[in-house]
Scaffold this active site. Structure first.
Site, PDB file in Angstrom:
ATOM      1  N   CYS A  27       0.850  -1.189   0.000  1.00  0.00           N
ATOM      2  CA  CYS A  27       0.000   0.000   0.000  1.00  0.00           C
ATOM      3  C   CYS A  27       0.884   1.238   0.000  1.00  0.00           C
ATOM      4  CB  CYS A  27      -0.946   0.028   1.196  1.00  0.00           C
ATOM      5  SG  CYS A  27      -2.363   1.123   0.877  1.00  0.00           S
ATOM      6  N   CYS A  66      -0.234   4.155   1.774  1.00  0.00           N
ATOM      7  CA  CYS A  66      -0.641   5.101   2.823  1.00  0.00           C
ATOM      8  C   CYS A  66       0.444   5.369   3.868  1.00  0.00           C
ATOM      9  CB  CYS A  66      -1.935   4.655   3.489  1.00  0.00           C
ATOM     10  SG  CYS A  66      -1.892   2.992   4.180  1.00  0.00           S
ATOM     11  N   LYS A  74     -12.308  -5.352   2.186  1.00  0.00           N
ATOM     12  CA  LYS A  74     -11.735  -4.564   3.276  1.00  0.00           C
ATOM     13  C   LYS A  74     -12.683  -3.418   3.568  1.00  0.00           C
ATOM     14  CE  LYS A  74      -7.743  -1.723   4.461  1.00  0.00           C
ATOM     15  NZ  LYS A  74      -6.345  -1.404   4.112  1.00  0.00           N
ATOM     16  N   ARG A  88      -2.995   2.465  12.523  1.00  0.00           N
ATOM     17  CA  ARG A  88      -2.554   3.752  11.962  1.00  0.00           C
ATOM     18  C   ARG A  88      -1.617   4.473  12.932  1.00  0.00           C
ATOM     19  NH1 ARG A  88      -8.382   5.377   9.115  1.00  0.00           N
ATOM     20  NH2 ARG A  88      -8.429   3.518   7.803  1.00  0.00           N
ATOM     21  N   LYS A 123     -11.576  -8.443   5.877  1.00  0.00           N
ATOM     22  CA  LYS A 123     -11.004  -7.645   6.952  1.00  0.00           C
ATOM     23  C   LYS A 123     -11.903  -6.471   7.293  1.00  0.00           C
ATOM     24  CE  LYS A 123      -7.269  -4.367   7.218  1.00  0.00           C
ATOM     25  NZ  LYS A 123      -6.277  -3.643   6.537  1.00  0.00           N
ATOM     26  N   SER A 149      -6.228  -4.567  14.159  1.00  0.00           N
ATOM     27  CA  SER A 149      -5.707  -3.929  15.371  1.00  0.00           C
ATOM     28  C   SER A 149      -6.808  -3.534  16.354  1.00  0.00           C
ATOM     29  CB  SER A 149      -4.871  -2.717  14.972  1.00  0.00           C
ATOM     30  OG  SER A 149      -5.660  -1.775  14.261  1.00  0.00           O
ATOM     31  N   TYR A 166      -2.563 -10.710  15.605  1.00  0.00           N
ATOM     32  CA  TYR A 166      -1.571 -10.190  16.549  1.00  0.00           C
ATOM     33  C   TYR A 166      -1.388 -11.140  17.733  1.00  0.00           C
ATOM     34  CZ  TYR A 166      -2.179  -5.941  13.807  1.00  0.00           C
ATOM     35  OH  TYR A 166      -2.230  -5.051  12.774  1.00  0.00           O
TER      36      TYR A 166
HETATM   37  C1  PBG Z   1      -2.999  -0.176   4.931  1.00  0.00           C
HETATM   38  C2  PBG Z   1      -3.496  -1.194   5.895  1.00  0.00           C
HETATM   39  C3  PBG Z   1      -4.309  -0.989   7.018  1.00  0.00           C
HETATM   40  C4  PBG Z   1      -4.412  -2.212   7.656  1.00  0.00           C
HETATM   41  C5  PBG Z   1      -3.700  -3.142   6.899  1.00  0.00           C
HETATM   42  N1  PBG Z   1      -3.159  -2.491   5.793  1.00  0.00           N
HETATM   43  C6  PBG Z   1      -4.895   0.253   7.591  1.00  0.00           C
HETATM   44  C7  PBG Z   1      -5.831   1.080   6.837  1.00  0.00           C
HETATM   45  O1  PBG Z   1      -6.407   0.681   5.823  1.00  0.00           O
HETATM   46  O2  PBG Z   1      -5.963   2.227   7.269  1.00  0.00           O
HETATM   47  C8  PBG Z   1      -5.149  -2.443   8.937  1.00  0.00           C
HETATM   48  C9  PBG Z   1      -4.652  -3.516   9.819  1.00  0.00           C
HETATM   49  C10 PBG Z   1      -5.036  -3.397  11.249  1.00  0.00           C
HETATM   50  O3  PBG Z   1      -5.815  -2.522  11.661  1.00  0.00           O
HETATM   51  O4  PBG Z   1      -4.546  -4.236  12.021  1.00  0.00           O
HETATM   52  N2  PBG Z   1      -3.726  -0.017   3.773  1.00  0.00           N
HETATM   53 ZN    ZN Z   2      -3.325   1.934   2.680  1.00  0.00          ZN
END
Ligand code: PBG
Ligand code: ZN
Length: 340
Positions: A133, A135, A210, A220, A263, A290, A329
């Site tokens: 990703c 981000c 997702k 984050r 997810k 998370s 986790y």
């Molecule tokens: C990034 C990503 C995220 C997660 C996995 N890859 C966060 C998001 O989309 O903001 C979340 C995993 C987690 O919360 O444990 N694209």
């Molecule tokens: Zn992302």
């Protein structure tokens, strides 16, 4: 004939007598279609560009952000206990490293590519998944490249994300897992893998379903990937969107995904079950994210339940819904719990 034997009614309904079938711990375990095993687990790792860092993430209990020099000592005992797979998230901490294109994502000297190489060399039996990703690497914190109006430019994003996936695959990742939710990225990655002649040795796992929502906060915090404006609702799925999730799963299977992921997990068990039905011939993964993990910890700390019991119960629910792969986790703890 004894009086005991004659007092048993053989004409009554015996189908109501279920207790015997789960009267023993082993017989109870046989009631599950699938037992949780160590090989089903993928352990998330946050890897920063500060080589010596080992920082606890306050909102994500017991989880750390680690520099590359802390990785092998952390993983050695876990691999000895049976850890089979990790998923890597890069976290650039150095000042001014983020930009509009997420240039740092595929920096050959960056933490993800460096740790893929290191882990391949040090742990030959470890299956390495690279989350793909932008981000974590973009100045604006969104999962792609933006237009002037702040919306995602899908074409540019898919081009860039498929390049990043290729860089991870070429560095030796066994699996690339795009979590960005841009349209068409599975097809773009698959085509580039084929073109480079490595499609036969790289697993393509799609975060197909997702959902946007409030469950990614601790992640984050860990990854420093909170969007600087707006939210992700125009690319991650709306929580009520079951049909949309089904379409995304169909789409990604058609585009060449090898594994479908759902997810978060616990609030989306129907989606996991849909994924299993739609993708009945492929492995289904679920990510206990998370926020779910932090929520279980908070509830356990409040005395609501015992954490180990809940770790099993929540994960068994995910398996029962249809997943055979769980990103968790809890993985380090499960390695202990599943040994005893
Ligand atoms: C990034 C990503 C995220 C997660 C996995 N890859 C966060 C998001 O989309 O903001 C979340 C995993 C987690 O919360 O444990 N694209
Ligand atoms: Zn992302």
């Amino acid at each position: 004939a004894s009086t005991a034997a004659t007092s048993v009614s053989v004409s009554g309904d015996i189908s109501s007598q279920l207790h015997g079938g789960y009267s023993h711990p082993l017989a109870r375990s046989w009631q599950a279609e699938r037992q949780l095993t160590k090989s089903m687990l993928i352990y998330p790792l946050f890897i920063s560009d500060q080589d010596e860092e080992e920082a606890l993430i306050p909102s994500l209990p017991n989880q750390h952000r680690r520099g590359i020099n802390k990785l092998v000592p952390h993983l050695e005992p876990l691999v000895r206990k049976g850890l089979r797979s990790v998923i890597l998230f890069g976290v650039p901490m150095a000042p001014n490293v983020k930009d509009a294109l997420g240039t740092a994502a595929d920096d050959p000297e960056g933490p993800v590519i460096q740790s893929i190489r290191l882990l391949r060399a040090r742990f030959p039996s470890l299956f390495i998944v690279a989350d793909v990703c932008l981000c974590e690497y973009t100045s604006h914190g969104h999962c792609g490249i933006l237009r002037d109006d702040g919306s995602l430019n899908n074409t540019l994003s898919v081009d860039r994300i498929s390049d990043v996936a290729m860089a991870y695959a070429e560095a030796g990742a066994h699996c690339v897992a795009p979590s960005d939710m841009n349209d068409g990225r599975i097809r773009a990655i698959k085509l580039k893998l084929i073109e480079a002649g490595i499609a036969h040795k790289v697993v393509l796992m799609s975060y197909s379903a997702k959902f946007s929502g409030c469950m990614y906060g601790p992640f984050r915090d860990a990854a420093g990937s909170c969007p600087s404006f707006g939210d992700r609702k125009c690319y991650q799925l709306p929580p009520g969107g079951r049909g949309l999730a089904r379409r995304a799963i169909h789409r990604d299977i058609g585009e060449g995904a090898d594994i479908i992921m759902v997810k978060p997990a616990s609030s989306y068990l129907d989606i996991i079950s849909d994924a299993k039905e739609i993708g009945k011939d492929m492995p289904i993964a679920a990510y206990q994210v998370s926020g779910e993990f932090a929520m279980i910890h908070a509830a356990a700390a409040a005395g609501v339940f015992d954490i180990k019991t809940m770790a099993f119960e929540s994960t068994e629910g995910i398996l029962r819904a249809g997943a055979t792969i769980v990103v968790s986790y809890f993985t380090p703890q499960f390695l202990d719990w599943l040994s005893s």
